[in-house]
Write an enzyme that holds these catalytic residues in place. Sequence first.
Site, PDB file in Angstrom:
ATOM      1  N   ALA A 230      57.775  45.839  48.189  1.00 39.78           N
ATOM      2  CA  ALA A 230      56.452  45.284  48.539  1.00 39.78           C
ATOM      3  C   ALA A 230      55.483  46.355  49.051  1.00 39.78           C
ATOM      4  O   ALA A 230      55.928  47.271  49.740  1.00 39.78           O
ATOM      5  CB  ALA A 230      56.635  44.205  49.600  1.00 39.78           C
ATOM      6  N   GLY A 233      53.282  48.170  44.057  1.00 42.53           N
ATOM      7  CA  GLY A 233      52.647  49.120  43.142  1.00 42.53           C
ATOM      8  C   GLY A 233      53.652  49.769  42.190  1.00 42.53           C
ATOM      9  O   GLY A 233      53.386  49.932  40.985  1.00 42.53           O
ATOM     10  N   ASP A 275      67.915  42.114  52.605  1.00 42.45           N
ATOM     11  CA  ASP A 275      68.177  43.488  53.043  1.00 42.45           C
ATOM     12  C   ASP A 275      68.804  44.259  51.886  1.00 42.45           C
ATOM     13  O   ASP A 275      69.851  43.850  51.366  1.00 42.45           O
ATOM     14  CB  ASP A 275      69.119  43.428  54.254  1.00 42.45           C
ATOM     15  CG  ASP A 275      69.245  44.785  54.929  1.00 42.45           C
ATOM     16  OD1 ASP A 275      69.100  45.817  54.241  1.00 42.45           O
ATOM     17  OD2 ASP A 275      69.499  44.802  56.149  1.00 42.45           O
ATOM     18  N   ASP A 291      62.030  53.526  47.644  1.00 44.93           N
ATOM     19  CA  ASP A 291      60.777  53.925  48.319  1.00 44.93           C
ATOM     20  C   ASP A 291      60.954  53.481  49.767  1.00 44.93           C
ATOM     21  O   ASP A 291      60.483  52.426  50.166  1.00 44.93           O
ATOM     22  CB  ASP A 291      59.610  53.220  47.629  1.00 44.93           C
ATOM     23  CG  ASP A 291      58.261  53.694  48.124  1.00 44.93           C
ATOM     24  OD1 ASP A 291      58.184  54.794  48.687  1.00 44.93           O
ATOM     25  OD2 ASP A 291      57.275  52.952  47.941  1.00 44.93           O
ATOM     26  N   CYS A 344      56.566  58.038  52.107  1.00 46.46           N
ATOM     27  CA  CYS A 344      55.159  58.435  52.285  1.00 46.46           C
ATOM     28  C   CYS A 344      55.046  59.088  53.667  1.00 46.46           C
ATOM     29  O   CYS A 344      54.357  58.590  54.549  1.00 46.46           O
ATOM     30  CB  CYS A 344      54.216  57.253  52.127  1.00 46.46           C
ATOM     31  SG  CYS A 344      54.560  55.855  53.191  1.00 46.46           S
TER      32      CYS A 344
END
Length: 414
Positions: A230, A233, A275, A291, A344
């Site tokens: 979520a 993208g 999870d 990610d 990120c």
Amino acid sequence: MRDQARDGALRLLAAVEDGATLDEAAPLTEGLSPADRARARRLAREVLRRIDRADALLTPFLARRPRPQIMRILRLATVEMLALDEAPHGAVNAAVTLTRALGGKGQAASGMVNAVLRKVAASDQVWAALPPQRLPDWLRKPVSAAWGEAVTRAIEAAHEAGAPLDLTPRGETPGEALPTGSHRLPAGTQVSALPGYAAGDWWVQDAAAAMAVRLLDPKPGERIADLCAAPGGKTLQLAAAGAEVTALDISPSRLGRVAENLARCGLAAELVAGDALDWRPPQPMDAVLLDAPCSATGTIRRHPELPLIRDGAGLAELTELQAHMIDHALSILKPGGRMVYATCSLLPAEGEDQLTAALARHPGLTVLPPQAAGIGPDWTTAQGALRLRPDMWPERGGMDGFFIVCLRKSAEQT
Ligand SMILES: C[S@@+](CC[C@H](N)C(=O)[O-])C[C@H]1O[C@@H](n2cnc3c(N)ncnc32)[C@H](O)[C@@H]1O
């Protein structure tokens, strides 16, 4: 008439001082018109990018530090005049009106606000000579240890400059085409007004974020798990490439956004709320995208409140979770399968160090050197990962900070 947008910005700034993110504080501006709400948020962001700089300019003009409400009004007017080209008379009058609206103490301070801001208005050269806002020490130290003082300062300058709007194209997409395939529009572009939004011809995603799936290089029909999906993208990129995607997220509400984004773009994926560490597919996957949850310090251009409300606490728990997730992701991957690990983050602890540790824990695991189009000569690390930073592409408007590596599981492993 009351200045709704400035008033909203001041409320957002107060909430950030109390530890809220701008997203968490958003309900404070709910009563405003959509245009005023957007302007309030933009003003708050612009101030948050320059609090230190505004304070350095204001302090010599202040006999003593005013109350927080008045300091916020002074900072807002300073940033409006010196960074956002607002005409001094408009910014000063608005600041005085907002100060008076604070009641008795505000009435008493309005003369001081007027006098100080008139001096500020004439200080554009002092302002221009002040350095961009410094990262807090907990973040500056590891960044500067990894890349040195000049890069750290360039990152700080990129944080002040903010972020343009990047789109990942699927069909016809507005904006300037970047070498890596994303399209770029100026900051502040209204997304829903752009052609192709409703048709799902593109979606909003920073150019650096889009590189994770480009490194994974998904093929039509491959079974790929997107373990932390979520708002989606990267799920959209995987599905658009024709992969059979299973998208997981621990947050059911955030997973709802993945569903909305898939529907808008006419794409499909299996959605699982849960999870990632508990999830096992019926058969090993061809590829996995991890990610991982992280400090998000690579997104400070878009979330300038992060350095102000975070102190690095919880980083040890996060890096431990990331390591567990890497191990679990490898355990659900077929022998010879590919996995992308991405964060990120600007912190080597969440990137380079995780890779070193994962290679040590998993003999036979290899790094696949980045092959995607448009990769800059200085983006690839000695280990073969991508290290993307906000100071890269300065002439094009920068990019988010990301660490991305594509790994191949040994064909011999079971
Ligand atoms: C960096 S964001 C993912 C961004 C997403 N990949 C994208 O491109 O839009 C990390 C996500 O991990 C999710 N998450 C955190 N812990 C998780 C866990 N244990 N299992 C699955 N998802 C988790 C969070 O809810 C969050 O949505």
